[in-house]
Design a protein around this motif. Structure first.
Motif, PDB file in Angstrom:
ATOM      1  N   GLY A 305       0.785  -1.222   0.000  1.00 35.31           N
ATOM      2  CA  GLY A 305       0.000   0.000   0.000  1.00 35.31           C
ATOM      3  C   GLY A 305       0.815   1.269   0.000  1.00 35.31           C
ATOM      4  N   ILE A 306       2.047   1.197  -0.504  1.00 35.99           N
ATOM      5  CA  ILE A 306       2.909   2.381  -0.582  1.00 35.99           C
ATOM      6  C   ILE A 306       2.594   3.148  -1.860  1.00 35.99           C
ATOM      7  N   ASP A 307       2.345   4.434  -1.734  1.00 33.58           N
ATOM      8  CA  ASP A 307       2.002   5.268  -2.881  1.00 33.58           C
ATOM      9  C   ASP A 307       3.263   5.672  -3.647  1.00 33.58           C
ATOM     10  N   VAL A 308       3.105   5.881  -4.961  1.00 32.61           N
ATOM     11  CA  VAL A 308       4.243   6.175  -5.827  1.00 32.61           C
ATOM     12  C   VAL A 308       3.894   7.294  -6.806  1.00 32.61           C
ATOM     13  N   VAL A 309       4.776   8.294  -6.885  1.00 33.58           N
ATOM     14  CA  VAL A 309       4.749   9.234  -8.005  1.00 33.58           C
ATOM     15  C   VAL A 309       5.772   8.712  -8.999  1.00 33.58           C
ATOM     16  N   ARG A 351      -3.905  14.846 -10.682  1.00 34.62           N
ATOM     17  CA  ARG A 351      -4.719  14.015 -11.579  1.00 34.62           C
ATOM     18  C   ARG A 351      -4.467  12.544 -11.334  1.00 34.62           C
ATOM     19  N   LEU A 352      -3.186  12.183 -11.189  1.00 36.50           N
ATOM     20  CA  LEU A 352      -2.816  10.784 -10.971  1.00 36.50           C
ATOM     21  C   LEU A 352      -3.396  10.253  -9.667  1.00 36.50           C
ATOM     22  N   PHE A 353      -3.218  10.992  -8.583  1.00 44.24           N
ATOM     23  CA  PHE A 353      -3.681  10.504  -7.277  1.00 44.24           C
ATOM     24  C   PHE A 353      -5.203  10.523  -7.175  1.00 44.24           C
ATOM     25  N   THR A 354      -5.827  11.518  -7.788  1.00 44.67           N
ATOM     26  CA  THR A 354      -7.291  11.570  -7.771  1.00 44.67           C
ATOM     27  C   THR A 354      -7.884  10.389  -8.531  1.00 44.67           C
ATOM     28  N   GLU A 355      -7.325  10.104  -9.696  1.00 48.82           N
ATOM     29  CA  GLU A 355      -7.836   9.002 -10.510  1.00 48.82           C
ATOM     30  C   GLU A 355      -7.548   7.648  -9.870  1.00 48.82           C
ATOM     31  N   ARG A 358     -10.014   7.224  -7.120  1.00 49.81           N
ATOM     32  CA  ARG A 358     -11.359   6.991  -7.652  1.00 49.81           C
ATOM     33  C   ARG A 358     -11.526   5.539  -8.108  1.00 49.81           C
ATOM     34  N   GLN A 359     -10.476   4.997  -8.750  1.00 47.60           N
ATOM     35  CA  GLN A 359     -10.549   3.640  -9.270  1.00 47.60           C
ATOM     36  C   GLN A 359     -10.110   2.586  -8.253  1.00 47.60           C
ATOM     37  N   GLY A 360      -9.492   3.039  -7.143  1.00 47.34           N
ATOM     38  CA  GLY A 360      -8.967   2.094  -6.172  1.00 47.34           C
ATOM     39  C   GLY A 360      -7.830   1.263  -6.735  1.00 47.34           C
ATOM     40  N   ARG A 361      -6.965   1.911  -7.502  1.00 49.69           N
ATOM     41  CA  ARG A 361      -5.876   1.204  -8.189  1.00 49.69           C
ATOM     42  C   ARG A 361      -4.530   1.831  -7.851  1.00 49.69           C
ATOM     43  N   TYR A 362      -3.475   1.089  -8.170  1.00 52.19           N
ATOM     44  CA  TYR A 362      -2.097   1.506  -7.921  1.00 52.19           C
ATOM     45  C   TYR A 362      -1.727   2.633  -8.879  1.00 52.19           C
ATOM     46  N   GLN A 363      -0.973   3.618  -8.378  1.00 54.01           N
ATOM     47  CA  GLN A 363      -0.657   4.796  -9.192  1.00 54.01           C
ATOM     48  C   GLN A 363       0.100   4.457 -10.474  1.00 54.01           C
ATOM     49  N   ARG A 364       1.007   3.504 -10.432  1.00 48.76           N
ATOM     50  CA  ARG A 364       1.788   3.230 -11.644  1.00 48.76           C
ATOM     51  C   ARG A 364       0.888   2.705 -12.764  1.00 48.76           C
ATOM     52  N   ASP A 365      -0.059   1.841 -12.411  1.00 55.43           N
ATOM     53  CA  ASP A 365      -0.972   1.312 -13.417  1.00 55.43           C
ATOM     54  C   ASP A 365      -1.805   2.423 -14.035  1.00 55.43           C
ATOM     55  N   VAL A 366      -2.278   3.324 -13.189  1.00 51.81           N
ATOM     56  CA  VAL A 366      -3.092   4.438 -13.670  1.00 51.81           C
ATOM     57  C   VAL A 366      -2.251   5.376 -14.533  1.00 51.81           C
TER      58      VAL A 366
END
Length: 381
Positions: A305-309, A351-355, A358-366
């Motif tokens: 559950g670690i967030d990534v930019v 935009r990345l973190f909001t999306e 919203r989708q409940g998905r990992y940032q890299r995939d989005v």
């Protein structure tokens, strides 16, 4: 677009250096990316980096440039490193003249690249259409002037990427609902790491650990970033003689041991891998380096559950600066260029973190979906 458009290999005739050029895609017959020099550089790495550059230009909303990357397997600290770079650029000259704009990256100073290309009579790489466009020609003049300007004490190309990383980190931390004064660890103290540290410190973050090629320095109360930058040696190495008495000095391999909220890898690729991903203590990773996380490590971070930019969002400052100035997208002043980078970095991160939320998905995939490159043009022929 799973395959790169072009991969070229070069063998130096005077040393054991080997190099590659990969063009992932052309847009308007033009492609851009840096050239890195390090003993560990490989063909596969250059291809991965070119792929990342294609995504990065898409994240820049660029309609002018595709992604490419150059790489040289050689010691950037060697006395003849610049001569090796020169021979590499000579070998790549036909591609540069066909719309491949390669600049600086890890171990390669962009000003050295520009100097060599000027000496070779090539100048700033551009297509025939660019040469015929008065706005672009004025942009090139503005660019030549601006690369020698300073902002916050840094030359422009020494700070634009790091400041962009800092803006992304700040925006992501806010998206997470993080508290002010968060603790940051930075791995790498070259131009990107040093400038990111300064910008984050100015915004109130506490830089509690910095690792360079020689050591890791730690201070839970916060390092004096200004002092570390002022005494920094060439090639991004800190001066131990400038360390305060309350600093703890450890082997640089222990950078993941430091408690922090935000972790910023800002040097080599693949530094977070399956054997150390479980050691990450931060809740947010901001990828200042290109491809610093392996695919295996990425699965571990996702599960934890670690967030990534991701890198092509976080470290696009230099290419946005180039595009914005050359193609006349901003006023040719340091303040306008930095404001433009801040706006883009914050907008993309939000935009990345909001999306992702919203989708409940990992940032890299989005991010890979949001910024997928779609144009595959041809060289300038």
């Amino acid at each position: 677009m799973d395959k790169p458009y072009l991969v070229v290999e070069w063998q130096d005739t005077e040393t054991d250096a080997k190099g590659w050029l990969c063009v992932y895609n052309f847009v308007n017959h033009y492609a851009g990316g840096g050239t890195r020099m390090h003993p560990t550089v490989t063909r596969e790495e250059v291809i991965r980096l070119a792929h990342t550059m294609a995504y990065k230009y898409t994240a820049c909303a660029s309609t002018t440039t595709g992604g490419c990357k150059g790489g040289i397997a050689y010691d950037y600290k060697a006395p003849d490193a610049k001569q090796v770079l020169r021979r590499y650029l000579i070998a790549m000259a036909p591609y540069i003249k066909a719309g491949v704009s390669i600049g600086g990256d890890l171990g390669v100073d962009y000003l050295d690249v520009l100097q060599i290309l000027d000496e070779l009579g090539i100048g700033l790489p551009q297509t025939k259409a660019m040469k015929a466009d008065p706005r672009v020609q004025q942009g090139i003049i503005n660019h030549e002037r601006m690369v020698n300007m300073r902002y916050d004490g840094f030359l422009m190309y020494d700070m634009v990427t790091g400041y962009g990383v800092a803006y992304c980190a700040d925006e992501a931390w806010k998206c997470k609902g993080g508290q002010p004064g968060a603790r940051v660890v930075i791995q790498g103290f070259g131009c990107v790491g040093a400038s990111a540290a300064k910008c984050l410190a100015q915004m109130g973050y506490r830089i509690v650990g910095i690792a360079d090629a020689n050591c890791l320095v730690v201070c839970p109360e916060g390092l004096d970033v200004e002092q570390l930058i002022a005494t920094r040696r060439p090639k991004g190495e800190m001066d131990p003689g400038s360390f305060a008495a309350n600093y703890q000095v450890l082997p640089n391999t222990r950078w993941l041991d430091v408690d922090c909220d935000i972790l910023i890898p800002a040097a080599l690729e693949d530094v977070i891998h399956r054997d150390n991903a479980h050691q990450v203590k931060a809740s947010l990773i901001v990828e200042a380096a290109n491809i610093p996380v392996t695919a295996e490590a990425d699965q571990i971070l996702r599960q934890r559950g670690i967030d990534v930019v991701v890198d092509f969002v976080a470290n696009l400052g230099a290419i946005r600066f180039y595009d914005a100035v050359i193609f006349g997208l901003v006023e040719p002043t340091p303040q306008a260029a930095v404001a433009d980078i801040e706006n883009l970095c914050r907008q993309n991160t939000r935009r990345l973190f909001t999306e992702a939320a919203r989708q409940g998905r990992y940032q890299r995939d989005v991010a890979r979906e949001l910024f997928t490159p779609t144009i595959k043009d041809t060289p300038d022929i």
